[in-house]
Enzyme design. Structure first.
Site, PDB file in Angstrom:
ATOM      1  N   HIS A 203       0.797  -1.233   0.000  1.00 41.03           N
ATOM      2  CA  HIS A 203       0.000   0.000   0.000  1.00 41.03           C
ATOM      3  C   HIS A 203       0.823   1.275   0.000  1.00 41.03           C
ATOM      4  CE1 HIS A 203       0.946   0.105   4.285  1.00 41.03           C
ATOM      5  NE2 HIS A 203       0.555   1.357   4.291  1.00 41.03           N
TER       6      HIS A 203
HETATM    7  C1  UD1 Z   1      -2.053   6.144   5.083  1.00 40.99           C
HETATM    8  C2  UD1 Z   1      -0.755   6.723   5.625  1.00 40.99           C
HETATM    9  C3  UD1 Z   1       0.324   5.642   5.611  1.00 40.99           C
HETATM   10  C4  UD1 Z   1      -0.145   4.402   6.343  1.00 40.99           C
HETATM   11  C5  UD1 Z   1      -1.484   3.933   5.792  1.00 40.99           C
HETATM   12  C6  UD1 Z   1      -2.006   2.791   6.624  1.00 40.99           C
HETATM   13  C7  UD1 Z   1      -0.452   9.111   5.131  1.00 40.99           C
HETATM   14  C8  UD1 Z   1       0.270  10.091   4.296  1.00 40.99           C
HETATM   15  N1  UD1 Z   1      -0.281   7.811   4.791  1.00 40.99           N
HETATM   16  O1  UD1 Z   1      -1.829   5.788   3.741  1.00 40.99           O
HETATM   17  O2  UD1 Z   1       1.474   6.133   6.273  1.00 40.99           O
HETATM   18  O3  UD1 Z   1       0.813   3.392   6.144  1.00 40.99           O
HETATM   19  O4  UD1 Z   1      -2.435   5.026   5.861  1.00 40.99           O
HETATM   20  O5  UD1 Z   1      -2.916   2.012   5.928  1.00 40.99           O
HETATM   21  O6  UD1 Z   1      -1.135   9.468   6.051  1.00 40.99           O
HETATM   22  N2  UD1 Z   1      -9.109   4.773   0.632  1.00 40.99           N
HETATM   23  C9  UD1 Z   1     -10.364   4.217   0.553  1.00 40.99           C
HETATM   24  N3  UD1 Z   1     -11.015   3.945   1.724  1.00 40.99           N
HETATM   25  C10 UD1 Z   1     -10.489   4.222   2.948  1.00 40.99           C
HETATM   26  C11 UD1 Z   1      -9.220   4.803   3.013  1.00 40.99           C
HETATM   27  C12 UD1 Z   1      -8.547   5.066   1.842  1.00 40.99           C
HETATM   28  O7  UD1 Z   1     -10.888   3.944  -0.529  1.00 40.99           O
HETATM   29  O8  UD1 Z   1     -11.150   3.927   3.972  1.00 40.99           O
HETATM   30  C13 UD1 Z   1      -8.375   5.018  -0.644  1.00 40.99           C
HETATM   31  C14 UD1 Z   1      -8.662   6.372  -1.273  1.00 40.99           C
HETATM   32  O9  UD1 Z   1      -8.623   6.200  -2.654  1.00 40.99           O
HETATM   33  C15 UD1 Z   1      -7.463   7.186  -0.831  1.00 40.99           C
HETATM   34  C16 UD1 Z   1      -6.348   6.151  -0.797  1.00 40.99           C
HETATM   35  O10 UD1 Z   1      -6.973   4.955  -0.370  1.00 40.99           O
HETATM   36  O11 UD1 Z   1      -7.178   8.239  -1.702  1.00 40.99           O
HETATM   37  C17 UD1 Z   1      -5.226   6.494   0.139  1.00 40.99           C
HETATM   38  O12 UD1 Z   1      -5.703   6.759   1.466  1.00 40.99           O
HETATM   39  P1  UD1 Z   1      -4.865   7.716   2.456  1.00 40.99           P
HETATM   40  O13 UD1 Z   1      -5.465   7.686   3.796  1.00 40.99           O
HETATM   41  O14 UD1 Z   1      -4.687   9.057   1.818  1.00 40.99           O
HETATM   42  O15 UD1 Z   1      -3.447   7.078   2.479  1.00 40.99           O
HETATM   43  P2  UD1 Z   1      -3.022   5.578   2.735  1.00 40.99           P
HETATM   44  O16 UD1 Z   1      -2.408   5.053   1.500  1.00 40.99           O
HETATM   45  O17 UD1 Z   1      -4.132   4.819   3.341  1.00 40.99           O
HETATM   46  N1  UDP Z   2      -3.832  -4.992   8.960  1.00 43.70           N
HETATM   47  C1  UDP Z   2      -5.115  -5.510   9.148  1.00 43.70           C
HETATM   48  N2  UDP Z   2      -5.795  -5.924   8.032  1.00 43.70           N
HETATM   49  C2  UDP Z   2      -5.292  -5.850   6.766  1.00 43.70           C
HETATM   50  C3  UDP Z   2      -3.980  -5.332   6.615  1.00 43.70           C
HETATM   51  C4  UDP Z   2      -3.291  -4.900   7.728  1.00 43.70           C
HETATM   52  O1  UDP Z   2      -5.595  -5.601  10.266  1.00 43.70           O
HETATM   53  O2  UDP Z   2      -5.979  -6.239   5.811  1.00 43.70           O
HETATM   54  C5  UDP Z   2      -3.095  -4.523  10.155  1.00 43.70           C
HETATM   55  C6  UDP Z   2      -1.708  -5.092  10.307  1.00 43.70           C
HETATM   56  O3  UDP Z   2      -1.730  -6.337  10.954  1.00 43.70           O
HETATM   57  C7  UDP Z   2      -1.017  -4.007  11.116  1.00 43.70           C
HETATM   58  C8  UDP Z   2      -1.635  -2.756  10.589  1.00 43.70           C
HETATM   59  O4  UDP Z   2      -2.874  -3.135  10.003  1.00 43.70           O
HETATM   60  O5  UDP Z   2      -1.312  -4.110  12.484  1.00 43.70           O
HETATM   61  C9  UDP Z   2      -0.715  -2.155   9.589  1.00 43.70           C
HETATM   62  O6  UDP Z   2      -1.372  -1.243   8.819  1.00 43.70           O
HETATM   63  P1  UDP Z   2      -0.836  -0.797   7.390  1.00 43.70           P
HETATM   64  O7  UDP Z   2      -0.004  -1.849   6.779  1.00 43.70           O
HETATM   65  O8  UDP Z   2      -2.026  -0.331   6.661  1.00 43.70           O
HETATM   66  O9  UDP Z   2       0.004   0.510   7.754  1.00 43.70           O
HETATM   67  P2  UDP Z   2       1.520   0.771   8.199  1.00 43.70           P
HETATM   68  O10 UDP Z   2       1.816  -0.042   9.393  1.00 43.70           O
HETATM   69  O11 UDP Z   2       2.384   0.473   7.020  1.00 43.70           O
HETATM   70  O12 UDP Z   2       1.509   2.242   8.474  1.00 43.70           O
END
Ligand code: UD1
Ligand code: UDP
Length: 350
Positions: A203
């Protein structure tokens, strides 16, 4: 004390699951969900399964460019802080929700506590690196997960208020491991045999936003000749579609899962192939070999102990690690004792 906690993204819900209830034994907590993550399988499921207190406020900010998203959070959080007048703002990790919470605290002269402070990838192109550096430099209490994080902060001149509490994610996995084993039926639902599949997650912006990197990663998984389970983050789902990338039938794509199913999937995987920060450590805690599709990691201890390997987005390196990467030593306890939440709560009390 009245503590205003800001959370918004999946990993922050899991960290709050370990900390919130402990904190509430001695303090009043106002929980604010920014709404950065909002799909039910990216948000609600964690509150329901893990007993995280219901947020007092949900800002429902949703997705958007960094400036838009962070700016909207700032406006809404400032208003809440002016109304609630907290004694402290608590933020976790390195997302845009983290930075917004910290900036509001800084401008309103409310002391900031940062959980998971001190981590560095030394790659300032990552939004996470920007968020964590900025947050650390305006925080009063820096709760760090490891000795490496203490050293990183000291090198940047931050020495006051640094507390090596251990990692709250170690608390979280210990809290929910047994329950996951008992309650989750994800292996039978997906018809999986223990230790007969590879679990993967992708991601990070550096991988998803670059067509070459994402295509290479999928190519490596497609050609690995292993059964791959891929709970797909909505960001990655969107880019795979936009780039028109083909997925082979060796990869089983599923919706994001809750934490209990995720622990079960991790615990029974042969190996984990990921770019997640949290999952690198969870693999370490569960003693599952981890292959990290990034060029650097904040969690260097997992690499130094031989349980994690960096492969970037290189097709051959990913495939080679899937087949050959085998840790040979026992992981060492380098992320505390699993009682970080208790320590954090008592430091705040003092
Ligand atoms: C964010 C964090 C990242 C973290 C990740 C955990 C920032 C800059 N990044 O990244 O550090 O590792 O969360 O998962 O804060 N979207 C949906 N539904 C949701 C959420 C997101 O469809 O409930 C889609 C949207 O298209 C959105 C994209 O995912 O534009 C990215 O979501 P965003 O929260 O901006 O960043 P993450 O990639 O989730
Ligand atoms: N996780 C979860 N379901 C999923 C993917 C991840 O519960 O489908 C949990 C994972 O075990 C960890 C956390 O989400 O505890 C990590 O989140 P993510 O990888 O989105 O973000 P990051 O840690 O890279 O910021």
């Amino acid at each position: 004390m009245k503590i205003l906690t800001v959370i918004g993204a999946r990993p922050q819900f899991i960290k709050a699951a370990a900390v919130s209830n402990k904190l509430r034994e001695n303090h009043q907590e106002i929980l604010v969900h920014t709404g950065q993550h909002y799909d039910s399988n990216m948000s609600d499921i964690f509150f329901e399964e893990l007993g995280i207190p219901k947020p007092d406020y949900n800002l429902e900010i949703g997705s958007g460019n960094h400036g838009y998203q962070t700016g909207k959070m700032l406006i809404a959080l400032e208003e809440i802080c002016l109304k609630e007048k907290p004694d402290m703002i608590l933020v976790y990790g390195d997302t845009n929700s983290t930075l917004a919470g910290a900036l509001v605290g800084s401008k309103l002269l409310i002391p900031i506590a940062h959980i998971e402070a001190g981590l560095r990838s030394f790659n300032k192109n990552m939004p996470e690196e920007q968020n964590r550096i900025l947050t650390d430099h305006i925080s009063k209490y820096l709760f760090v997960p490891s000795k490496t994080a203490v050293d990183n902060l000291n090198k940047e001149g931050i020495t006051n208020g640094v507390h090596n509490t251990g990692d709250v994610m170690f608390d979280a996995i210990n809290l929910f491991k047994e329950k996951a084993e008992l309650k989750s039926n994800i292996l039978s639902v997906l018809n999986l045999e223990s230790k007969n599949y590879i679990l993967s997650t992708i991601h990070r912006a550096e991988n998803t936003n670059d067509i070459n990197r994402l295509s290479n990663i999928i190519k490596a998984l497609n050609n690995s000749n292993e059964n791959i389970i891929l709970p797909l983050h909505p960001r990655t789902k969107k880019f795979i579609k936009d780039y028109n990338i083909t997925i082979s039938n060796k990869i089983k794509i599923i919706e994001p899962v809750g934490y209990l199913d995720m622990i079960k999937l991790m615990n029974h995987a042969k190996k984990i192939v990921t770019d997640s920060g949290g999952i690198q450590k969870e693999a370490y805690f569960l003693e599952i070999p981890c292959i990290t599709m990034r060029d650097e990691t904040e969690w260097v201890e997992t690499i130094n102990n031989g349980w994690n390997i960096l492969v970037g987005s290189d097709v051959e390196k990913i495939k080679n690690a899937i087949h050959n990467f085998t840790p040979t030593t026992k992981p060492q306890m380098v992320f505390g004792d699993g009682n970080a939440a208790e320590i954090i709560s008592s430091i705040i009390s003092q």
